[in-house]
Design a protein around this motif. Structure first.
Motif, short mmCIF file in Angstrom:
data_model
loop_
_atom_site.label_atom_id
_atom_site.label_comp_id
_atom_site.label_asym_id
_atom_site.label_seq_id
_atom_site.Cartn_x
_atom_site.Cartn_y
_atom_site.Cartn_z
N ILE A 7 48.07 54.03 -10.62
CA ILE A 7 48.85 55.26 -10.77
C ILE A 7 48.51 56.16 -9.59
N LEU A 8 49.54 56.55 -8.84
CA LEU A 8 49.32 57.50 -7.76
C LEU A 8 50.10 58.76 -8.11
N GLY A 9 49.37 59.81 -8.42
CA GLY A 9 50.01 61.09 -8.73
C GLY A 9 49.97 61.96 -7.50
N GLY A 10 50.93 62.86 -7.37
CA GLY A 10 50.90 63.77 -6.23
C GLY A 10 52.07 64.72 -6.28
N THR A 11 52.08 65.64 -5.33
CA THR A 11 53.25 66.52 -5.23
C THR A 11 54.36 65.76 -4.52
N PHE A 12 53.97 64.87 -3.61
CA PHE A 12 54.94 64.10 -2.83
C PHE A 12 55.98 65.02 -2.20
N ILE A 15 56.83 62.48 0.15
CA ILE A 15 56.08 61.21 0.20
C ILE A 15 56.09 60.71 1.65
N HIS A 16 54.99 60.04 2.06
CA HIS A 16 54.90 59.57 3.45
C HIS A 16 54.16 58.23 3.51
N TYR A 17 54.04 57.69 4.72
CA TYR A 17 53.40 56.37 4.86
C TYR A 17 51.92 56.38 4.50
N GLY A 18 51.26 57.53 4.54
CA GLY A 18 49.87 57.59 4.06
C GLY A 18 49.80 57.17 2.60
N HIS A 19 50.68 57.73 1.78
CA HIS A 19 50.73 57.37 0.35
C HIS A 19 51.05 55.88 0.18
N LEU A 20 52.08 55.44 0.90
CA LEU A 20 52.60 54.08 0.68
C LEU A 20 51.61 53.03 1.16
N ILE A 105 44.60 56.40 -8.73
CA ILE A 105 44.29 56.38 -7.31
C ILE A 105 44.34 57.80 -6.74
N THR A 106 43.25 58.22 -6.07
CA THR A 106 43.28 59.54 -5.42
C THR A 106 42.62 59.44 -4.05
N GLY A 107 43.04 60.30 -3.16
CA GLY A 107 42.32 60.47 -1.89
C GLY A 107 41.04 61.24 -2.15
N LEU A 108 40.08 61.09 -1.23
CA LEU A 108 38.81 61.82 -1.36
C LEU A 108 39.03 63.31 -1.53
N ASP A 109 39.97 63.88 -0.75
CA ASP A 109 40.18 65.34 -0.80
C ASP A 109 40.54 65.80 -2.21
N SER A 110 41.37 65.05 -2.92
CA SER A 110 41.73 65.46 -4.29
C SER A 110 40.57 65.23 -5.25
N SER A 133 39.21 56.71 1.10
CA SER A 133 38.89 57.45 2.31
C SER A 133 40.15 58.16 2.81
N ARG A 134 39.95 59.30 3.42
CA ARG A 134 41.08 60.04 4.01
C ARG A 134 40.54 60.86 5.18
N PRO A 135 41.26 60.89 6.30
CA PRO A 135 40.77 61.69 7.42
C PRO A 135 40.49 63.12 6.97
N LEU A 182 42.47 54.32 7.94
CA LEU A 182 42.77 55.75 7.84
C LEU A 182 44.18 56.05 8.34
N TYR A 183 44.91 56.79 7.57
CA TYR A 183 46.25 57.21 7.96
C TYR A 183 46.21 58.71 8.07
N ASP A 184 46.28 59.21 9.29
CA ASP A 184 46.16 60.65 9.48
C ASP A 184 47.53 61.30 9.31
N ILE A 185 48.03 61.22 8.09
CA ILE A 185 49.35 61.76 7.78
C ILE A 185 49.20 62.63 6.54
N SER A 186 49.79 63.82 6.56
CA SER A 186 49.80 64.64 5.35
C SER A 186 51.17 65.29 5.20
N SER A 187 51.52 65.61 3.97
CA SER A 187 52.79 66.28 3.71
C SER A 187 52.80 67.65 4.37
N THR A 188 51.63 68.31 4.38
CA THR A 188 51.55 69.64 5.01
C THR A 188 51.97 69.54 6.47
P1 ATP Z 1 49.78 68.14 0.90
O1 ATP Z 1 49.43 68.24 2.36
O2 ATP Z 1 51.01 68.89 0.50
O3 ATP Z 1 48.61 68.37 -0.03
P2 ATP Z 1 49.36 65.29 0.78
O4 ATP Z 1 49.71 64.57 2.03
O5 ATP Z 1 47.92 65.58 0.53
O6 ATP Z 1 50.23 66.61 0.70
P3 ATP Z 1 49.72 64.78 -2.00
O7 ATP Z 1 51.03 64.65 -2.69
O8 ATP Z 1 48.95 66.03 -2.16
O9 ATP Z 1 49.98 64.50 -0.42
O10 ATP Z 1 48.78 63.54 -2.29
C1 ATP Z 1 48.82 62.75 -3.45
C2 ATP Z 1 47.58 61.86 -3.44
O11 ATP Z 1 47.59 60.97 -2.32
C3 ATP Z 1 46.26 62.64 -3.32
O12 ATP Z 1 45.29 62.01 -4.14
C4 ATP Z 1 45.91 62.51 -1.85
O13 ATP Z 1 44.52 62.63 -1.62
C5 ATP Z 1 46.41 61.10 -1.54
N1 ATP Z 1 46.78 60.96 -0.13
C6 ATP Z 1 47.78 61.58 0.51
N2 ATP Z 1 47.84 61.22 1.80
C7 ATP Z 1 46.84 60.32 1.99
C8 ATP Z 1 46.37 59.60 3.15
N3 ATP Z 1 46.96 59.76 4.35
N4 ATP Z 1 45.32 58.77 2.98
C9 ATP Z 1 44.72 58.63 1.77
N5 ATP Z 1 45.12 59.29 0.65
C10 ATP Z 1 46.16 60.14 0.76
#
Ligand code: ATP
Ligand code: MG
Length: 219
Positions: A7-12, A15-20, A105-110, A133-135, A182-188
């Motif tokens: 299960i991958l939860g998020g705001t999406f 959604i981007h290639y980091g998630h996928l 499933i969560t990234g380290l930051d969450s 792991s996440r950058p 590591l995928y240095d991609i974020s929705s922000t």
């Molecule tokens: P925002 O920058 O808006 O917070 P985000 O890119 O972090 O967006 P989220 O929807 O917040 O995306 O992330 C959903 C989940 O996917 C979280 O657990 C987050 O840590 C994880 N995640 C997102 N991008 C990555 C990535 N590039 N590598 C590893 N985990 C990721």
């Protein structure tokens, strides 16, 4: 054998290639039968006032997951409405998939914020957390969480690239720590790029890029 569901939860947002790519890596390593992508309706932790309507975020998740037979978009949190607490989602999924093993499933930051999540202790007993792991974050940051302190050796090895997987148990909690590419991609970053008129190509699926342009999201 029981079904294994990721299960991958998020705001999406979006959604981007980091998630996928992260979800696919975990599916493959853990031999998951499927991965559910669950956009939150109202993320409890985010204060942005520019989160597009859930229907947009859901549609982008649908477009992005269409090409992978093992990926399923789920509107369970959007249908439920209100604040999206993971515990409510996991309890509902236990009803829908009786006997299945659930992997959240969560990234380290969450995950670093886990102790602020609603009923987090109960949540950790209901599913195995898979922490990626996440950058920008290090596994050693986990040592700030009191119940993770016994993981010291493992987190050091992960941060040094000497391990790519560690199984950690603390009482009734079981966690997998996964060092993934590591995928240095974020929705922000993607939202900022759109706002500034910069390219977002190759950061997310083309169908999602087209959707963002068509609906003038983040502009
Ligand atoms: P925002 O920058 O808006 O917070 P985000 O890119 O972090 O967006 P989220 O929807 O917040 O995306 O992330 C959903 C989940 O996917 C979280 O657990 C987050 O840590 C994880 N995640 C997102 N991008 C990555 C990535 N590039 N590598 C590893 N985990 C990721
Ligand atoms: Mg995030």
């Amino acid at each position: 054998m029981s079904q294994k569901i990721g299960i991958l939860g998020g705001t999406f947002n979006p959604i981007h290639y980091g998630h996928l790519a992260a979800a696919e890596e975990v599916r493959d390593r853990l031999k998951l039968d499927r991965v559910l992508f669950i956009p939150s309706f109202q993320p409890p932790h985010k204060r942005e006032n520019n989160v597009p309507a859930a229907v947009h975020r859901m549609e982008m998740v649908r477009l992005a997951t269409a090409g992978n037979q093992s990926f399923d978009p789920s509107d369970i949190e959007i249908k439920r409405g209100g604040r999206s607490y993971t515990i409510d989602t996991i309890e509902a999924l236990r009803g829908s998939y009786p006997g299945a093993d659930l992997y959240f499933i969560t990234g380290l930051d969450s995950f670093l914020e886990i102790q602020t999540w609603n009923r987090w202790e109960r949540l950790l007993t209901l599913c195995t957390f898979v922490v990626l792991s996440r950058p920008g974050s290090r596994f050693a940051d986990l040592l700030k969480i009191d119940f993770m302190q016994a993981a010291q050796k493992q987190v050091m090895k992960l941060d040094h690239g000497e391990l790519i997987h560690a199984d950690f148990r603390a009482g009734a909690f079981e966690l997998y720590l996964e060092l993934i590419p590591l995928y240095d991609i974020s929705s922000t970053d993607i939202r900022t790029r759109v706002k500034e008129g910069r390219s977002i190509k190759y950061l997310l699926p083309e169908a999602v890029e087209t959707y963002i342009i068509k609906h003038k999201l983040y502009a």
